[in-house]
Design a protein around this motif. Structure first.
Motif, mmCIF file in Angstrom:
data_model
loop_
_atom_site.group_PDB
_atom_site.id
_atom_site.type_symbol
_atom_site.label_atom_id
_atom_site.label_comp_id
_atom_site.label_asym_id
_atom_site.label_seq_id
_atom_site.Cartn_x
_atom_site.Cartn_y
_atom_site.Cartn_z
ATOM 1 N N CYS A 1 0.746 -1.235 -0.098
ATOM 2 C CA CYS A 1 -0.025 -0.063 0.164
ATOM 3 C C CYS A 1 0.942 1.419 0.057
ATOM 4 N N CYS B 1 2.941 1.899 3.347
ATOM 5 C CA CYS B 1 4.087 1.073 3.343
ATOM 6 C C CYS B 1 5.242 1.316 2.546
ATOM 7 N N ASN C 1 4.619 -4.737 5.478
ATOM 8 C CA ASN C 1 3.281 -5.130 5.289
ATOM 9 C C ASN C 1 2.298 -4.363 6.454
ATOM 10 N N CYS C 2 1.018 -4.284 6.027
ATOM 11 C CA CYS C 2 0.153 -3.868 7.266
ATOM 12 C C CYS C 2 -1.229 -4.407 7.012
ATOM 13 N N CYS D 1 -2.253 -4.387 3.198
ATOM 14 C CA CYS D 1 -1.471 -4.825 2.272
ATOM 15 C C CYS D 1 -0.682 -5.977 2.527
ATOM 16 N N ARG E 1 -1.809 1.152 11.887
ATOM 17 C CA ARG E 1 -2.294 0.381 10.929
ATOM 18 C C ARG E 1 -2.071 -1.165 10.872
HETATM 19 ZN ZN LIG Z 1 0.742 -1.542 3.950
#
Ligand SMILES: [Zn+2]
Ligand SMILES: [Zn+2]
Length: 817
Positions: A117, A120, A138-139, A142, A180
């Protein structure tokens, strides 16, 4: 949606809000938590078996505002299907909180992998951030999901991240609803997560200049820039990369990979680089930048050109943007596109382990970027083509599978069903709770390794979706491995087995994805593909079926022509050309009138006597009413087809690629090759008759008509004939009550953009409503969805029958047997 169920204005109260859709594992609860806190609402949010449940206390006005904001600010991977609100009279916590999940049997959804995303991206490029240049960033918005999952429920312990305990900093983010990364299962950082390294397959140490290159990943970029091929452990499998502008490297990769002509996928750092080679419309830009981040097939036409060896014989290129931080950082300094093709030899499945990479890829790539996060589930890159202004999946895999497809109204009543798909471009499909879960594309089952993978995936999906089928569904073709497997399993496990005609399944797939209800009135399904076994034991592939989910009637077809050599005729287009010319004209007349053509010399040199005997005696020369084989034959007549096709549909793709668009756009209908509608003797079945077309094509060859004009005349003529057939079958002219008003298009031939757009435009001009594929492929990759819908319809019908005694099915068709 049912948003504002009579909550009196500005009166304090409490409500319970049920949210359905893709709302778990995508950061939905923290979003609700944040909005509720900002609006100063009391209450709680939690996950349960049906999705997300929100309980709120506050004034009606503020609650209404909350609902508006929840819809508007839903997380990027979230999707709201339905919201239901009702009064709530229990106790609520004063301070809004995220409560424990409830429901032991909760089917926590396993969502598809999502491309990195924006947040990121910013983080991995920020020299001051904790995750600067961290490859596995990542989060909740994503990152990897399906490719790393090993079991349910979906949490870190059931992924290949289980072996990496979180460091305190990551743990704090994981536990903080304001972050997030709240409950982002695969999170990691430089301290606690997986690491990548560049290796040489020959075991020698890699040395690179530490002053000019930042790290191992950056070194990959330098290797690519100087013309090396590098194997890269990607998200769902290894990939092979090289500089796409470096002709020698591209040709070397093609030769070593034993991939004769199949187009290579490309990756570029940004849209500007892609735009140098292919013009981008809004839809293409949107899809390229979507979280699904597929390969998008684009028309060539920029100021710059790539070597012909990227996509031999085609006028399209398949581009994607970087999908993971690893790809992003490899391409950071790369101002040219790179080839990013699957890491395998010819048609084998993509390699996923380092050991396998060493065994299979070391002869192709001297270097590999490897890492220690295991790939649990192999998944290819997805492929999209924009046709008729809309993005349409051609290969449904990474980013899309295993997201469920909601089945149309009426299918809620179906018991669990498993459809095993076809033989080529294999997928399978689970039906559960009114949803269809279509597996990722897995390739051709004839390849033993692919078939192993397919069976492994069947077990995986059964576990992930807690699925125990009541019935199996398969194609009628007894030689498909999927059909054989279904028959064995049905017997071993004492399950009902439904066998579905190939082209009927195609129509049902199109109906299902267009949300046509279980009791939809019959539509005309036009299914154009290579081959499928027909009900009469012959091979079909150009069919006009009046169909619904319960059955079908074959109303029209293409002229059946022999395929001398059987399977060889599928690979060798000249065989179809010969059979067509013999069926229409005969050798004597062809030789008399067209001896001047190089085509004559070419065919005269073939083993004609053998072919003639095969056709005459019907030995190893099955009749096929196939549109795909007709396209092959025309492609061969124009000299565009290789003797042996390197991949399915190559000859037809070459024919599409050379079409002269100007001729195509001209209104003059005389330009269309004449394809007439005749009636088959015994059955009286109308068919598309290519006789006049062949005379026109041979005449054009004598006149040295430019091939692009001939290709345009063919596409125009074919589209015109298909629509004339639809008009005739609808009996529009004779009655106020046409037999059908809707036409569904399916089959692999509709991946041809020119044919597809012509047919749709002409059908719409005749005031038909046209149903087309977008979410699932028109090719055999979508077959399992149609099989599943037909199987489910059968079980629902049978239940209704056993309840009410014998009621004929609504459409009055023969049952699909
Ligand atoms: Zn992300
Ligand atoms: Zn960490």
């Amino acid at each position: 949606m049912n948003l504002h169920q009579s909550i009196p204005e500005e009166q304090a109260g409490a409500v319970e809000i049920r949210v359905r859709g893709r709302v778990q594992g995508v950061g939905f609860r923290p979003t609700v938590w944040r909005i509720a806190r900002e609006l100063d609402l009391m209450g709680e949010v939690l996950n349960d078996a049906d999705g997300v449940l929100v309980r709120l206390g506050g004034s009606a006005g503020v609650i209404a505002r909350f609902l508006e904001r929840m819809k508007a600010e839903r997380p990027p991977l979230g999707r709201i299907d339905r919201i239901e609100t009702r009064p709530f009279d229990g106790d609520l916590p004063r301070e809004f909180r995220i409560a424990e999940s409830v429901g032991g049997t909760a089917h926590t959804q396993v969502t598809p992998d999502a491309a990195i995303c924006k947040d990121c991206v910013a983080e991995v490029l920020d020299t001051f951030a904790r995750r600067y240049r961290y490859l596995f960033t990542n989060c909740t918005h994503c990152g990897p999901r399906f490719s790393i999952v090993t079991g349910i429920p979906y949490d870190r312990a059931q992924t290949t991240m289980a072996v990496f305990p979180m460091c305190p900093a990551c743990e704090a983010e994981y536990g903080d609803p304001a972050d997030r990364r709240f409950h982002a299962e695969p999170i990691a950082c430089h301290v606690c997560g997986p690491k990548a390294r560049l290796i040489r397959f020959d075991g020698r140490a890699v040395s690179f200049d530490q002053h000019s290159m930042l790290d191992d990943v950056d070194a990959v970029c330098s290797l690519l820039q100087k013309g090396d091929i590098v194997a890269i452990k990607g998200l769902g499998g290894y990939q092979l990369a090289c500089d796409a502008t470096h002709e020698e490297a591209v040709c070397r990769l093609r030769a070593l990979k034993q991939r004769d002509a199949k187009p290579f996928a490309l990756m570029a750092r940004d849209l500007d680089i892609i735009g140098r080679y292919c013009p981008l419309d809004d839809e293409a830009r949107r899809v390229l930048q979507s979280p699904e981040a597929p390969i998008v097939i684009l028309p060539v036409g920029g100021p710059e050109h790539l070597p012909e060896a990227i996509a031999p014989g085609l006028k399209t290129l398949g581009f994607m943007l970087p999908t993971t931080p690893l790809h992003l950082l490899i391409l950071r300094r790369m101002t040219r596109p790179v080839v990013m093709t699957s890491g395998n030899l010819s048609d084998e499945p993509q390699v996923i382990t380092e050991e396998d990479a060493k065994a299979r890829l070391s002869a192709i790539a001297p270097y590999a970027l490897v890492h220690d996060r295991a790939i649990a589930n192999r998944i290819d890159d997805s492929v999209i083509r924009v046709m008729g202004g809309r993005a349409r999946l051609i290969r449904r895999a990474r980013g899309y599978a295993p997201a469920p497809i909601k089945l149309p109204p009426g299918f809620e009543a179906s018991p669990p069903v498993l459809a095993l798909g076809g033989e080529l471009k294999a997928t399978f499909c689970l039906v559960k709770d009114g949803e269809a879960i279509l597996s990722q594309h897995q390739g051709d089952l004839e390849d033993a390794a692919t078939y192993d993978d397919y069976r492994k995936n069947l077990a995986l999906y059964a576990a992930l979706f807690d699925h125990a089928p009541k019935a199996l569904v398969a194609d009628k073709h007894p030689e498909y491995l999927s059909t054989k497997l279904a028959r064995t399993r049905a017997e071993d496990e004492d399950l009902a087995l439904v066998e579905v005609q190939h082209h009927h399944a195609h129509v049902a797939s199109c109906l299902a994805e267009n949300n046509c209800p279980l009791d939809v009135p019959p539509v005309l399904g036009i299914v154009l593909d290579g081959l499928g076994l027909g009900d009469d034991g012959t091979i079909w592939g150009g069919e006009f079926l009046l169909a619904d989910y319960h059955g079908y009637e074959r109303l029209g077809t293409f002229k059946p022509v022999a395929m001398p050599g059987g399977a060889s005729a599928v690979r060798e287009p000249w065989r179809n050309l010969y059979a067509h010319l013999m069926a229409e004209i005969g050798w004597a007349q062809f030789a008399r009138n067209f001896a001047a053509l190089p085509l004559h010399a070419d065919l005269a040199a073939r083993p004609r006597a053998t072919l003639d005997a095969m056709i005459k005696n019907g030995v190893n020369a099955p009749l096929a009413s196939s549109c795909g084989r007709l396209c092959d034959a025309v492609s061969a007549a124009l000299g565009l087809a290789e003797d042996v096709q390197a991949y399915e549909g190559q000859a037809a793709a070459a024919l599409e690629a050379i079409v002269d668009e100007e001729t195509m756009l001209r209104e003059d209908e005389l330009l269309a090759y004449p394809l007439e509608i005749s009636n088959l003797g015994g059955s009286g079945l109308p068919y598309i008759d290519p006789l006049a077309m062949w005379n026109a094509i041979l005449g054009d060859l004598i006149l040295n008509t430019p091939l692009p004009v001939m290709a345009a005349r063919f596409h125009k003529g074919l589209a015109k004939a298909i629509v004339a057939m639809a008009r005739k079958l609808a009996r529009r002219d004779s009655a106020d009550d046409p037999r059908f008003t809707h036409v569904a298009l399916s089959g692999g031939c509709f991946q041809n953009r020119i044919l597809f757009e012509q047919v749709v435009r002409r059908l719409e001009a005749e005031e038909f409503t046209v149903l087309t594929h977008a979410q699932v492929p028109a090719n055999d990759g979508g077959l399992a969805l149609g099989q599943a819908a037909i199987g489910a319809a059968r079980l629902i019908d049978e239940r209704a029958k056993s309840r009410e005694g014998n009621v004929p099915c609504a459409s009055g068709f023969q049952a699909a047997s």
